[in-house]
Design an enzyme around this catalytic site. Structure first.
Site, PDB file in Angstrom:
ATOM      1  N   CYS A 350       0.630  -1.283  -0.091  1.00  0.00           N
ATOM      2  CA  CYS A 350      -0.071   0.068   0.069  1.00  0.00           C
ATOM      3  C   CYS A 350       0.871   1.151   0.018  1.00  0.00           C
ATOM      4  CB  CYS A 350      -0.931  -0.038   1.075  1.00  0.00           C
ATOM      5  SG  CYS A 350      -0.646  -1.051   2.576  1.00  0.00           S
ATOM      6  N   ARG A 379       7.603 -11.036   4.883  1.00  0.00           N
ATOM      7  CA  ARG A 379       7.310 -10.992   6.281  1.00  0.00           C
ATOM      8  C   ARG A 379       8.030 -11.894   6.949  1.00  0.00           C
ATOM      9  NH1 ARG A 379       0.724  -9.434   6.276  1.00  0.00           N
ATOM     10  NH2 ARG A 379       0.930  -7.774   4.921  1.00  0.00           N
ATOM     11  N   GLN A 397       0.765 -11.220  -3.097  1.00  0.00           N
ATOM     12  CA  GLN A 397      -0.862 -10.683  -2.787  1.00  0.00           C
ATOM     13  C   GLN A 397      -1.482 -10.358  -4.317  1.00  0.00           C
ATOM     14  OE1 GLN A 397      -0.081  -7.618  -0.091  1.00  0.00           O
ATOM     15  NE2 GLN A 397      -1.179  -8.759   1.441  1.00  0.00           N
ATOM     16  N   ASP A 399      -3.098  -8.096  -4.675  1.00  0.00           N
ATOM     17  CA  ASP A 399      -3.390  -6.809  -3.980  1.00  0.00           C
ATOM     18  C   ASP A 399      -4.023  -5.542  -4.936  1.00  0.00           C
ATOM     19  OD1 ASP A 399      -3.721  -5.473  -1.728  1.00  0.00           O
ATOM     20  OD2 ASP A 399      -1.636  -4.797  -1.682  1.00  0.00           O
ATOM     21  N   HIS A 401      -5.529  -1.251  -4.321  1.00  0.00           N
ATOM     22  CA  HIS A 401      -6.130  -0.257  -3.569  1.00  0.00           C
ATOM     23  C   HIS A 401      -6.924   0.587  -4.349  1.00  0.00           C
ATOM     24  CE1 HIS A 401      -2.513  -2.070  -1.527  1.00  0.00           C
ATOM     25  NE2 HIS A 401      -3.138  -1.571  -0.459  1.00  0.00           N
ATOM     26  N   LYS A 481     -13.368  -3.352   8.426  1.00  0.00           N
ATOM     27  CA  LYS A 481     -13.052  -4.039   7.216  1.00  0.00           C
ATOM     28  C   LYS A 481     -14.182  -5.241   7.117  1.00  0.00           C
ATOM     29  CE  LYS A 481      -9.862  -6.966  10.091  1.00  0.00           C
ATOM     30  NZ  LYS A 481      -8.399  -7.484  10.301  1.00  0.00           N
ATOM     31  N   HIS A 527      -8.404  -0.908   0.794  1.00  0.00           N
ATOM     32  CA  HIS A 527      -7.267  -2.169   0.693  1.00  0.00           C
ATOM     33  C   HIS A 527      -8.204  -3.445   0.439  1.00  0.00           C
ATOM     34  CE1 HIS A 527      -3.991  -0.177   3.119  1.00  0.00           C
ATOM     35  NE2 HIS A 527      -5.091   0.292   3.667  1.00  0.00           N
TER      36      HIS A 527
END
Length: 652
Positions: A350, A379, A397, A399, A401, A481, A527
């Site tokens: 992000c 991570r 991911q 992912d 945004h 969320k 997100h």
RNA sequence: GCUGCUGUAGCUCAGUGGUAGAGCGUACCCUUGGUAAGGGUAAGGCCGAGAGUUCAAUCCUCUCCAGCAGCACCA
């Protein structure tokens, strides 16, 4: 004084005040009294022995009722604790709650239990159950209870009681000589537990779930109403083991892990074929839903992470790289100088996406911007947390945004929910649970903005026609969320999709757009991910399908296998035709019998085989054999190729 | 990270205080077989790493590493 009780069917009866549940059962029929194990009084489950003091709605619970299993399990936990204390004097009891499919009991003992101890404990449990003591409920004085357990050396129990609220009634359940602090209820006697239980495994567990506290030794057990139920459960566990993606991954030659890169996956050609097919599918879906795709740096200066707030909070789980020149001197220090500057591998995408957003000036007309990335993140997960593909240190991911205005939250959330549902359906997951996680205690932002955000998400779910439950207080500190859980073929639930509303990060990283009014405004960020981690999602798919992935995802879609070498030339032709059609196909012209080839490719979970022998070669046909079917289908070559090609098309 | 268990051939696993074995797989040979294992021969091992005890350690002890099961964690 008399009381009126109302039965589930609406009938009522009058009893003297203080009549016990058991007496009520006996007054109805002997057989009911025999089968009865507990009573529900005004919705609350209670011991049969307890008196009913006022008018009430009641229901008598029998051992064969579905809810009975909860009582059986908890009674079983008590028996386990007694057995352990008998066989291993000096062991302290702590807590022993029910869990899904069973129960556990945590014990404090210098030497932990091992698997070898379990059969002995189980045998002792069966003796206790056979003895058939009644469960007797007693109400104790709080201080007396603390004194009793302290004196007995049961320090954990004493601590438990001490920490119970003052208002709580302290109840003790006794079975013969043995007793335990317990809220209850219990069945009338240990005998009713029956024999359909099994101790499963031992493990360590922290006292009160706190890693700074003592490590206890936990014994897990499972218990059921009948032997059939127990057997079915044990069979199901075996099934789950057979589906283990780590095992299938090795057998199907999809990927491997090794010491030198623990937690990071080596994808083999076949595993990566699944990945590529899946990624291409997601990419098509995103493209058609108005997303743009980007790629951002792996390694960024620590000051970047300081700004985003990750450095302070999550540094522990980040891979930090010193920004200095390594020493090449033989046997010397790794770095020539003490590192002063650090960089870090990105743990999430992000902040980088905000950087792209911030390039140039954005107008309200540009919003929403849906910025996607197959973002590879690192991570530093705890060693004990790593688990095959499910929990890794390097993952990618799906992912994205969404930068938008507040008035776009609802429509963007709705569009996301619809996309997510369509994709899960395509991927074979039609059972889904949604949780709306609302404002936590520690949070930023005004109550009005939380009201607005939570409502927007709720509205999106309702417009999308998705059932959901509320998870109060489970939201992130910056916003609410949605969590999307998919249910797999054997009923396990996996959290994959997420939609998080974040007004915080654009603020921190100073992202803005020019509004209709000509002034600068903060965008909001959503997100969102659908698969979550691609690694993990492939793991879930492997287990969900037990390795038999749908055709469009199967690493090898078809094997062309010969019966005799007379068909080799023709087999090559078939193989090349399939390859030219874009299929993932292999050729097996080994000097082996067809039985052997069929077996091997079946074990490898290849969905389709084109078997060719002398006959097929002469007639330009193929014998089609599908995984799991004994039958064959004979088709002309071009028809077979066209047919299979059509079948292998992705769902989108 | 914590507790426990495990670590022997590519895989699954036996085994022993005197430096190792099976099945599958692999290579080669025979076999050309019609839909879930044809036969033979051979190769293949620093018995997770390091230290200690011992005349001798894959085996016993300690430390480390990794895997597994839980726990804790999961932006």
């Amino acid at each position: 004084m008399s009381i009126t009780v109302t039965f589930p069917d609406g009938n009522t009866r009058v009893y003297p005040q203080g009549t016990s549940g058991m007496m009520v059962a006996e007054s109805i029929s002997k057989s009911l009294a025999k089968a009865a194990i507990a009573i529900r009084v005004n919705g609350q489950l209670r011991d049969l022995s307890r008196p009913i003091d006022e008018d009430a709605d009641i229901a008598i619970l029998r051992r064969e009722d579905a809810e009975a299993v909860e009582l059986i399990r908890h009674d079983c936990a008590h028996v386990l604790a007694e057995a352990v204390q008998k066989l291993y004097p000096g062991t302290q009891v702590t807590i022993g709650p029910n869990i899904e499919n069973g129960f556990f009991y945590d014990f404090a003992r210098n030497e932990p239990f091992t698997m070898e101890d379990l059969p002995g404990i189980e045998a002792e449990m069966r003796k206790i159950i056979e003895r058939g003591d009644r469960f007797e409920r007693e109400v104790w004085d709080r201080d007396q209870a603390i004194a009793y357990f302290t004196e007995k050396g049961e320090l954990y129990k004493a601590e438990l009681i001490r920490d119970l609220p003052e208002t709580e009634t302290i109840t003790i359940y006794r079975q013969g000589e043995w007793l335990d602090l317990c809220r209850g209820p219990h069945m009338p006697a240990t005998k009713q537990i029956g024999g359909a239980f099994k101790l499963m495994k031992v493990a360590g567990a922290y006292w009160r779930g706190d890693s700074s506290k003592a490590m206890l030794t936990r014994i897990y057990g499972t218990a059921w109403r009948t032997q059939e139920e127990l057997d079915a459960y044990l069979t199901q566990i075996e099934e789950a083991e057979k589906r283990d993606h780590r095992k299938l991954g090795r057998e199907m030659d999809l990927f491997h892990l090794q010491d030198e890169a623990q937690g990071s996956v080596f994808w083999h050609p076949k595993g990566y074929a699944i990945w590529l097919a899946l990624e291409a599918y997601v990419r098509r879906r995103l493209r058609d839903n108005g997303y743009i795709e980007v790629k951002t740096p792996q390694l960024m200066d620590s000051r970047f992470w300081e700004q985003s707030g990750h450095w302070g909070k999550y540094r522990e789980n980040m891979f930090v790289v010193p920004d200095v020149v390594p020493n090449t001197e033989e046997g010397g220090r790794v770095f020539k100088e003490e590192p002063k500057h650090f960089m870090a591998l990105k743990p999430m995408n992000c902040p980088a996406h905000v950087q792209i957003f911030k390039q140039g000036i954005k107008s309200y007309r540009d919003l929403p911007i849906r910025m996607a990335e197959f973002g590879c993140c690192h991570r530093n997960e705890a060693h004990g947390a790593l688990h095959g593909l499910m929990r890794v240190r390097q993952f990618t991911q799906d992912d994205a945004h969404i930068f938008c205005r507040e008035d776009q939250i609802a429509s963007e959330s709705l569009a996301f929910c619809e996309l997510l549902r369509a994709m899960y359906t395509d991927l074979g997951f039609t059972n889904m649970k949604v949780r709306l996680a609302t404002r936590p205690e520690k949070r930023v932002g005004s109550e009005e903005s939380w009201d607005y955000a939570e409502n927007a998400l709720r509205q999106a779910l309702e417009s999308a026609g998705l059932a959901y439950e509320i998870a109060p207080g489970d939201g992130a500190f910056y916003g609410p969320k949605l969590e999307f859980h998919i249910l797999d073929a054997i009923g396990r639930s996996w959290t994959c999709g997420t939609l998080q509303l974040d007004p915080n990060l654009p603020e921190r990283l100073d992202a803005s757009y020019i509004g209709e009014d000509g002034a600068r405004h903060r965008p909001l960020m959503l997100h969102r991910a659908i698969l979550g981690s691609i690694e993990r999602f492939i793991g879930i798919m492997i287990e969900n399908y037990a390795g038999k992935l749908p055709l469009w995802l199967a690493p090898v879609q078809c094997v062309v296998a010969t019966i005799t070498s007379d068909a080799d030339v023709y087999a090559h032709e078939v193989y090349h035709k399939l390859k030219a059609a874009g299929l993932r196909v292999e050729l097996d012209v080994r000097n082996e019998k067809i039985n052997y080839k069929v077996r091997e490719h079946s074990v490898a979970k290849v969905p389709v085989m084109f078997v060719v022998g002398k006959r097929e070669a002469e007639e330009e046909k193929v014998a089609i054999r599908r995984l799991g079917s004994q039958e064959q289908q004979f088709d002309g070559l071009s028809q077979a190729v066209a047919g299979l090609t059509a079948e292998c098309q992705p769902p989108y």
